[in-house]
Design a protein around this motif. Structure first.
Motif, PDB file in Angstrom:
ATOM      1  N   GLY A 191       0.778  -1.231   0.000  1.00 37.44           N
ATOM      2  CA  GLY A 191       0.000   0.000   0.000  1.00 37.44           C
ATOM      3  C   GLY A 191       0.805   1.273   0.000  1.00 37.44           C
ATOM      4  N   CYS A 192       2.110   1.176  -0.150  1.00 39.71           N
ATOM      5  CA  CYS A 192       2.944   2.369  -0.154  1.00 39.71           C
ATOM      6  C   CYS A 192       3.812   2.358  -1.389  1.00 39.71           C
ATOM      7  N   ILE A 193       4.171   3.536  -1.832  1.00 37.13           N
ATOM      8  CA  ILE A 193       5.155   3.604  -2.891  1.00 37.13           C
ATOM      9  C   ILE A 193       6.440   4.154  -2.294  1.00 37.13           C
ATOM     10  N   HIS A 194       7.549   3.474  -2.620  1.00 37.15           N
ATOM     11  CA  HIS A 194       8.840   3.850  -2.066  1.00 37.15           C
ATOM     12  C   HIS A 194       9.756   4.236  -3.207  1.00 37.15           C
ATOM     13  N   ALA A 195      10.519   5.285  -2.991  1.00 36.18           N
ATOM     14  CA  ALA A 195      11.591   5.614  -3.929  1.00 36.18           C
ATOM     15  C   ALA A 195      12.896   5.286  -3.226  1.00 36.18           C
ATOM     16  N   ILE A 196      13.682   4.405  -3.856  1.00 39.42           N
ATOM     17  CA  ILE A 196      14.886   3.896  -3.220  1.00 39.42           C
ATOM     18  C   ILE A 196      16.088   4.312  -4.059  1.00 39.42           C
ATOM     19  N   SER A 197      17.117   4.721  -3.394  1.00 38.55           N
ATOM     20  CA  SER A 197      18.352   5.050  -4.094  1.00 38.55           C
ATOM     21  C   SER A 197      18.990   3.767  -4.614  1.00 38.55           C
ATOM     22  N   ALA A 198      19.374   3.781  -5.874  1.00 39.13           N
ATOM     23  CA  ALA A 198      19.942   2.556  -6.452  1.00 39.13           C
ATOM     24  C   ALA A 198      21.343   2.292  -5.938  1.00 39.13           C
ATOM     25  N   ILE A 199      21.998   3.317  -5.439  1.00 38.75           N
ATOM     26  CA  ILE A 199      23.397   3.132  -5.034  1.00 38.75           C
ATOM     27  C   ILE A 199      23.491   2.558  -3.615  1.00 38.75           C
ATOM     28  N   HIS A 200      22.692   3.106  -2.696  1.00 38.32           N
ATOM     29  CA  HIS A 200      22.829   2.665  -1.307  1.00 38.32           C
ATOM     30  C   HIS A 200      21.646   1.862  -0.796  1.00 38.32           C
ATOM     31  N   GLY A 201      20.534   1.970  -1.499  1.00 37.66           N
ATOM     32  CA  GLY A 201      19.347   1.312  -0.993  1.00 37.66           C
ATOM     33  C   GLY A 201      18.621   2.118   0.064  1.00 37.66           C
ATOM     34  N   ASP A 202      18.971   3.377   0.207  1.00 38.78           N
ATOM     35  CA  ASP A 202      18.272   4.219   1.185  1.00 38.78           C
ATOM     36  C   ASP A 202      16.935   4.674   0.609  1.00 38.78           C
ATOM     37  N   THR A 203      15.984   4.854   1.495  1.00 40.11           N
ATOM     38  CA  THR A 203      14.682   5.343   1.049  1.00 40.11           C
ATOM     39  C   THR A 203      14.767   6.857   0.847  1.00 40.11           C
ATOM     40  N   LEU A 204      14.471   7.293  -0.367  1.00 41.57           N
ATOM     41  CA  LEU A 204      14.509   8.732  -0.648  1.00 41.57           C
ATOM     42  C   LEU A 204      13.206   9.382  -0.210  1.00 41.57           C
ATOM     43  N   TRP A 205      12.108   8.760  -0.573  1.00 41.30           N
ATOM     44  CA  TRP A 205      10.824   9.195  -0.045  1.00 41.30           C
ATOM     45  C   TRP A 205       9.870   8.018  -0.027  1.00 41.30           C
ATOM     46  N   LYS A 206       8.797   8.178   0.704  1.00 37.49           N
ATOM     47  CA  LYS A 206       7.816   7.115   0.838  1.00 37.49           C
ATOM     48  C   LYS A 206       6.448   7.760   0.855  1.00 37.49           C
ATOM     49  N   LYS A 207       5.524   7.203   0.115  1.00 42.23           N
ATOM     50  CA  LYS A 207       4.189   7.792   0.076  1.00 42.23           C
ATOM     51  C   LYS A 207       3.159   6.710   0.357  1.00 42.23           C
ATOM     52  N   ASP A 208       2.422   6.926   1.408  1.00 41.13           N
ATOM     53  CA  ASP A 208       1.326   6.003   1.723  1.00 41.13           C
ATOM     54  C   ASP A 208       0.100   6.461   0.946  1.00 41.13           C
ATOM     55  N   LEU A 209      -0.452   5.569   0.162  1.00 39.18           N
ATOM     56  CA  LEU A 209      -1.585   5.978  -0.675  1.00 39.18           C
ATOM     57  C   LEU A 209      -2.875   6.106   0.129  1.00 39.18           C
ATOM     58  N   GLU A 210      -2.853   5.683   1.350  1.00 38.17           N
ATOM     59  CA  GLU A 210      -3.997   5.815   2.252  1.00 38.17           C
ATOM     60  C   GLU A 210      -5.285   5.282   1.650  1.00 38.17           C
ATOM     61  N   ALA A 211      -5.166   4.235   0.891  1.00 42.29           N
ATOM     62  CA  ALA A 211      -6.357   3.618   0.320  1.00 42.29           C
ATOM     63  C   ALA A 211      -6.357   2.167   0.768  1.00 42.29           C
ATOM     64  N   ASP A 212      -7.464   1.706   1.254  1.00 42.00           N
ATOM     65  CA  ASP A 212      -7.510   0.325   1.713  1.00 42.00           C
ATOM     66  C   ASP A 212      -7.548  -0.621   0.524  1.00 42.00           C
ATOM     67  N   SER A 213      -6.803  -1.635   0.606  1.00 38.00           N
ATOM     68  CA  SER A 213      -6.782  -2.728  -0.373  1.00 38.00           C
ATOM     69  C   SER A 213      -6.702  -2.245  -1.822  1.00 38.00           C
ATOM     70  N   PHE A 214      -5.784  -1.350  -2.061  1.00 42.75           N
ATOM     71  CA  PHE A 214      -5.526  -0.943  -3.444  1.00 42.75           C
ATOM     72  C   PHE A 214      -4.610  -1.980  -4.079  1.00 42.75           C
ATOM     73  N   GLU A 215      -5.115  -2.610  -5.144  1.00 48.21           N
ATOM     74  CA  GLU A 215      -4.317  -3.633  -5.827  1.00 48.21           C
ATOM     75  C   GLU A 215      -3.722  -3.005  -7.068  1.00 48.21           C
ATOM     76  N   ILE A 216      -2.410  -2.871  -7.064  1.00 46.15           N
ATOM     77  CA  ILE A 216      -1.782  -2.183  -8.196  1.00 46.15           C
ATOM     78  C   ILE A 216      -1.762  -3.077  -9.432  1.00 46.15           C
ATOM     79  N   GLN A 217      -1.981  -2.491 -10.595  1.00 45.31           N
ATOM     80  CA  GLN A 217      -1.842  -3.216 -11.850  1.00 45.31           C
ATOM     81  C   GLN A 217      -0.596  -2.765 -12.585  1.00 45.31           C
ATOM     82  N   TYR A 218      -0.467  -1.468 -12.754  1.00 47.61           N
ATOM     83  CA  TYR A 218       0.697  -0.967 -13.494  1.00 47.61           C
ATOM     84  C   TYR A 218       1.244   0.282 -12.842  1.00 47.61           C
TER      85      TYR A 218
END
Lengths: 1017, 274
Positions: A191-218
């Motif tokens: 239920g969250c989208i994460h942006a991760i740095s490819a070099i270190h694996g650190d989380t750059l930002w994180k966004k909770d979509l605040e929607a229950d049971s959102f099933e992502i397709q694309y």
């Protein structure tokens, strides 16, 4: 090198006791010798082995690797693949598979560069390559993101993603997107989208979509912008689209709309703002376009696309430009979506067609491929995304065997020397094999069905026919001698590396281990292997090569059978020794679906040719198969199949079989263990047959475990084909104990329901493990034992009169292994000589479950270091050789452990007599000797099972361990006391004989001279 | 008497040790107090020190009875008991960080880097609770498990060529972020979760270099040696014998018809000379 001080003394003790062991075997073996010659030879050999007992048994020298064992690496059915074909460096393809394997394969030969097997509940959801040097995997439902170094497979970083609920996951590695000079990986999971740095694996930002049971397709990156679109569904009727700024993670826009007609779970992205979904009935296609905050729907029934459409249509999820593919019952349609949202059918192809994703071949051109197979041909077509009428490539490739339909295709392009585009396609077939097609030919193929072995049986090879000798005897005497001189050099450690290579080659040649005929020792056999793919393989035990493989037609998906799954293999027809013209066959039992009440399927396969002799769809389910110890007149083994309703069905369905079976009706018993309800039941057959070959059954006993305090976690029974040599066990003070040997012994382990979870989830006070030994004919509980503060998982093995089980002791927080041995007290009086003389003994009375002999059990527990995946025990032809346990450890190795370490009669200070008998002084933990790993330095990744098969030679057992990898070896639990080892030096023997003859002559001459001198005197 | 029996029964039931079945047998034959107590000691002695202490500390055993039996046991027990208590009380380092739905265990694996063993680290797996979670090492040897619930866990390390002891890790719920670790093989507490192999494992036998002694010790060598002894030492022995006695012995042999080497070769010799 560190040496654990505690391990070395126990090892030396072991040696001493092993010598005793061999001595005893010498005594027992005496009876079996057929000729005096053999006896002499073997006594000599015993002497030899006694003298050469300087090293622990069953260990291996490094140069002996590969002589008796083989190891094969597999990866499993490929789920996803990413090519890495840059101009510099080796070309490779990175794949993720259904066995949770991530592997980098050589694109030229298909070999594995590196491979990692992830944990059993760490399924890989997405893979990609970032920055051209890291392989990114998203696993465990989008909660673990890992980066692996592409050249060597070293893990670079690992990132743990958290979110409020579990959902589908998605991985996107944008090529051009950068945040603060850092490449970004976008991962959606929980239920969250994460942006991760490819070099270190650190989380750059994180966004909770605040929607229950959102099933992502694309997750789509709009072309050349920093905006990310997420499209997906909530429940089965609501469509949601999110637009997110990729640099900051801000939510720009959120649109939501209800889908008319519902949603069936499949969707295809046609363009960056159009999605096509199938409704829940599978009859209407809904086009969803989401321009500028406006969501519009456009519905088209499938029947307008194709005439006479019935049933359900499926949208295959692949990303194509302006196109999508729909699968109806018989066809695959390619449908174009026009700008207005209208649908038009472009082409119809065969149903079993796989479509690849879109591949950008140049800046403005994109291509995709579709592949389908016709028996042994594959048709590969590559088309430009926009232009349907033009084929970039159309070729037909021949395969060497039938591999079923095409399941997946991944394409990659390269520039030919004439600057045109060439394509290579990685194809996953129905039989889980992986093919690389390039320039109209299969460059390489991998049989990855072997990563998912379900069951193994062995079959004898054909007898070598007289006159047609396969063995080469052209070797001259000189060559023979030369070979032995080389070997002698090897044993004396005088050989150069070149010589060593020559010796190795010579050994392999001399052993003739890969011949296709039966050998005297019974080392050469066929391993018949049933896999999850529904493909059967025959592997040669000598070198592991595939003799034949067959995708069973009856095990393929069809209209009548949705999801066929193989269950077991049984030897069906085993011709006796003199029937040379008959081939043995195996019975493959499977069913149409995962549930117990799915209909059964039978298939009969010739083990020499792999031909499917016949197959049958049953009109009943198969829950249990009981091979009966009877043969009909054509030497087919009788089998009883039990269905879900409790009916028993006799196979083969012939009157002959029935007439053999009828008199034995009252002697057939079986049991069922219902782990969910906690009931063990015993059954017998009713006399009256309900129809010709079906019999009603009656329940004769049942054991109900209280569900609030006990939960069945393991049941284990003796192997039905195990041979026991002697019932009596002679103990130290010339006394005898009688083993309670019953084929109907069942071991059941129950734990407290609270403690049935993982380690660490319960405290010692609330957990207990109770083990039972049950007679399955009468339901009599022979032994019940409680281990307080212990919990599962339990692994157990039952053999002869003992059971050994492995569990976790929460108090000590270590694993433990316990042994229970059962002895028959009713025969204990037989030791009285007078009774024997007067005939008042019961030695000749049969062992029967009807009688209730008084039994005595003895048990003992020891600590064991490792977690265990599987336990097996060695089995030999006559059961004379002492047993060793084969323990599949958590590190995917197989450890051999002498049964005498698990002997309840061990004590801290054994008496002299006990020591002579071979009792090892008691220690609190079981030793782990590195040299006794039968897999030596290899690993059987993803180990699931260990199978042991006796060879004809009494000292030797064949071991086959399977998981993602396969491993086979030959193993002698008490050394090869009945044959010469492979490194036996014949040259030295010859030399000794020559020296002896010379000595005889010299002494003769000397004595003659002396005699002459005496006469002159 | 009965009290002692019942105590023993309790001990047996709670100990989960198989040796208790033996003690039950003995229970059926009544003995005097001192002897039975000795027996308790005996059966307890067979358990490992750790489980023995756990057993004695077990609250299920009725307190005073257990304590009285402890008091009568050897002082070594009390010492061990004390040690155990100390090991429990010793402060452990905080290595985990609390989070919303679980804790994180961070650790490090140190493998002595030998020449040519550089590629090995990528094949090391760290396993939590017998396969519940599996993780791999970063290039610097660090690993972490996320989302681990509070409780006592077991970490195992699978590395080809090395023997690692499993590690008992206690994740405390009361003090978030407090982790205690101890090797289960030798019960050594760890101040920080740095795991080192207990020993290297070499899976093959090492071939002994060639030596004259090994050749002599081999069966062929022994045979040759025996032969040489017979050939060269026996005549010497014969020479030392008294000639009369020897003649008597020879006659005896002849009368018994035991074939001697000379007799055996006689026909051949006569055939050649004839």
């Amino acid at each position: 090198m560190h040496k654990n001080p505690s391990s070395s003394p126990s090892r030396s003790v072991y040696l001493v006791t092993l010598i005793d062991e061999t001595r005893r075997e010498k005594k027992t073996l005496g009876k079996d010798f057929s000729s005096a010659m053999a006896t002499m030879l073997r006594v000599f050999l015993l002497l030899l082995s006694l003298l050469s007992l300087t090293a622990p048994a069953f260990s291996l020298y490094e140069d002996q690797v590969g002589l008796a064992d083989w190891h094969q690496k597999y990866i499993g059915k490929v789920k996803d693949a990413v090519f890495h074909t840059q101009k510099t460096g080796r070309k490779r393809v990175v794949v993720s598979t259904e066995e949770n394997v991530i592997a980098s394969l050589d694109l030229r030969h298909g070999e594995i560069f590196w491979r990692h097997v992830l944990g059993p509940n760490d399924a890989i959801d997405g893979i990609d390559i970032a920055m051209g040097k890291y392989v990114i995997t998203l696993s465990s439902e989008g909660s673990i993101l890992r980066a692996w170094n592409l050249p060597d497979g070293q893990m670079v970083w690992e990132s743990f993603l958290q979110g409020p609920y579990s959902s589908k996951s998605s991985l996107l590695v944008p090529a051009s997107l950068r945040v603060d000079k850092d490449n970004v990986i976008l991962a959606f999971g929980k239920g969250c989208i994460h942006a991760i740095s490819a070099i270190h694996g650190d989380t750059l930002w994180k966004k909770d979509l605040e929607a229950d049971s959102f099933e992502i397709q694309y997750m789509i990156q709009a072309s050349d912008s920093d905006v990310i679109h997420l499209v997906g569904f909530v429940g089965s009727s609501q469509f949601d689209s999110y637009t997110i700024d990729a640099k900051s993670g801000e939510l720009i826009k959120h649109d939501s709309a209800a889908i008319p007609g519902g949603y069936s779970g499949q969707a295809a992205l046609v363009s960056s703002n159009t999605l096509v979904v199938m409704d829940s009935a599978g009859s209407t296609v809904t086009t969803i376009s989401f321009h500028d905050g406006k969501v519009t729907f456009n519905q088209t029934p499938v029947s307008t696309l194709i005439e006479d459409f019935v049933g359900k249509a499926i949208i295959s999820a692949s990303k194509l430009e302006g196109l999508f593919s729909v699968k109806t019952g018989t066809l695959t349609l390619f449908v174009r979506v026009t700008v207005e949202g209208k649908l038009e059918v472009v082409n119809k192809v065969d149903y079993a067609t796989a479509v690849s994703d879109l591949l950008a071949i140049s800046e403005d051109r994109q291509a995709f491929a579709f592949v389908h197979s016709r028996s042994t041909d594959i048709d590969l077509t590559v088309k430009l995304g926009a232009d349907w009428n033009h084929d970039l490539l159309k070729e037909s490739v021949k395969m060497d065997q039938e591999r079923g339909s095409v399941k997946k295709v991944f394409i990659n392009n390269y520039i030919r020397t004439d600057r045109s585009h060439g394509f290579r396609a990685l194809i996953v077939m129905e039989d889980h094999s992986l093919l690389l097609v390039q320039q109209g030919a299969i460059v390489w193929s991998r049989e990855d069905a072997l990563a998912s072995v379900i069951d193994v049986k062995t079959s004898e090879l054909p007898v070598e026919k007289k006159g047609v000798s396969v063995a080469k005897v052209e070797e001259t005497l000189f060559e023979w001698l030369q070979g032995h001189v080389l070997k002698l050099k090897g044993t004396l450690m005088l050989a150069s590396p070149d010589d060593m290579a020559a010796i190795q080659a010579l050994r392999l040649k001399a052993s003739g281990k890969s011949k296709m005929t039966r050998d005297h020792n019974g080392f050469r056999k066929l391993l018949i292997v049933l896999t999850k793919a529904g493909k059967i393989f025959a592997l040669h035990t000598g070198d592991g090569r595939i003799i034949w493989s067959r995708l069973l037609n009856s095990l393929r998906q069809s209209a009548t059978c949705e999801a066929p799954t193989g269950l077991n293999l049984f030897p069906w027809h085993v011709p006796h020794h003199h029937a040379l013209d008959e081939n043995p066959s195996v019975l493959v039992v499977s069913r149409c679906g995962p549930s117990d009440d799915a209909l059964g399927l039978l298939s009969f396969v010739d083990t020499y040719t792999g031909k499917e002799l016949s197959s049958a769809s049953l009109d009943h389910s198969v829950v249990q198969v009981i091979p009966l110890p009877f043969m009909d007149s054509t030497e087919q083994r009788l089998h009883l199949l039990i269905d879900a309703s409790g009916q028993a069905h006799l196979y083969p369905k012939t009157s002959d079989a029935l007439s053999i079976f009828r008199p034995e009706l009252s002697n057939v018993y079986w049991y069922s263990v219902e782990a969910e309800t906690g009931i063990i039941k015993g059954y017998a057959l009713k006399e009256k047959a309900s129809d010709n070959y079906s019999f009603d059954t009656r329940s004769i006993w049942s054991i109900v475990f209280p569900s609030e305090s006990e939960k069945i976690i393991k049941s284990s029974a003796r192997k039905s084909n195990e041979v026991v040599h002697t019932q009596a066990k002679v103990i130290a003070d010339q006394d005898a104990m009688f083993k309670y040997i019953s084929k109907n012994l069942l071991f059941v382990a129950t734990v407290a329901p609270k403690a049935s979870g993982d380690i660490g989830s319960s405290t010692p006070e609330e957990s207990w493990l109770i083990v039972y030994l049950i007679d399955t004919i009468t339901g009599r509980i022979l032994q019940r034992m409680t281990h307080h503060g212990a919990q599962g998982p339990v692994e157990a093995v039952v053999s002869e009169n003992w059971v050994i089980y492995h569990y976790f002791n929460l108090r000590a927080h270590r694993y433990e292994m316990s042994v229970i041995e059962i002895y028959d007290q009713s025969r204990a009086d037989n030791k009285d000589v007078w009774k024997l003389i007067l005939g008042k003994h019961n030695l000749t009375s049969p062992v029967s479950s009807y009688s209730r002999p008084e039994v005595m059990t003895r048990s003992q527990s020891y600590f064991f270091t490792h977690s265990v995946k599987s336990i097996a025990v060695t089995s030999t032809a006559k059961g004379i050789t002492s047993k060793q346990l084969l323990i599949g450890t958590v590190g995917d190795q197989v450890l051999a452990l002498d049964k005498r370490f698990l002997d309840p009669r061990r004590s801290v200070n054994p008496t002299q007599a006990e020591k002579e008998e071979g009792i090892i002084p008691l220690a609190d933990s079981l030793p782990i000797i590195p040299q006794s790993y039968v897999t030596h330095a290899l690993k059987v990744e993803g180990l699931r099972g260990i199978e042991t098969v006796p060879a004809k030679l009494e000292s030797t057992t064949l071991i086959f361990a399977y998981g993602v990898d396969l491993f086979f070896t030959r193993f002698a639990p008490s050394r090869t006391y009945d044959s010469l080892t492979e490194d036996f030096s014949y040259a030295l023997l010859l030399l000794t004989i020559v020296a002896l003859v010379a000595a005889i002559f010299i002494t003769w001459i000397l004595s003659e001279k002396k005699e002459l001198r005496d006469k002159w005197r | 008497m009965y009290k002692l029996f019942s105590l023993k029964k309790k001990v047996c039931n709670s100990s989960a040790q198989a040796s208790c079945t033996i003690s039950r047998q003995v229970l059926q034959s009544p003995r005097i107090d001192g002897q039975t107590e000795k027996f308790v000691l005996f059966s307890l002695n067979r358990l490992s020190p750790n489980s023995r202490l756990l057993l004695l500390l077990n609250p299920r055993i009725s307190g005073c009875a257990a304590m009285s039996s402890i008091a009568r046991l050897r002082p070594a027990f009390l010492l061990l008991l004390l040690q155990f208590c100390l090991s429990v009380l010793s402060p452990a380092l905080a290595i985990s960080t609390g989070s919303v739905d679980g804790y994180t265990i961070n650790g490090r694996i140190k493998i002595p880097v030998a020449i040519g063993a550089l590629g090995k680290i990528s094949n090391v797996k760290v396993i939590l609770n017998g396969g519940q979670n599996v993780t791999f090492l970063r290039p610097d040897g660090y690993f972490s498990f996320h989302n681990v619930p509070a409780g006592t866990h077991l970490i195992e390390v699978s590395a080809t060529g090395y023997f690692f002891s499993p590690v008992r890790v206690d994740v405390s719920a009361r003090f978030p972020g407090k982790v205690q670790a101890a090797l289960t093989e030798n019960r050594r507490g760890l101040t920080e979760l740095v795991l080192e192999p207990l020993r290297e494992e070499y899976y093959y036998e090492i071939r002994e270099p060639f030596s004259i002694m090994s050749l002599v010790k081999s069966p062929m060598g022994l045979m040759i040696g025996f032969m040489l002894v017979v050939v060269f030492l026996m005549p010497k022995l014969m020479e030392n014998m008294d000639p009369e006695e020897m003649q008597r012995a020879q006659e005896e042999m002849r009368s018994q018809g035991v074939p001697s080497l000379a007799n055996f070769l006689q026909p051949a010799a006569t055939a050649r000379s004839g």
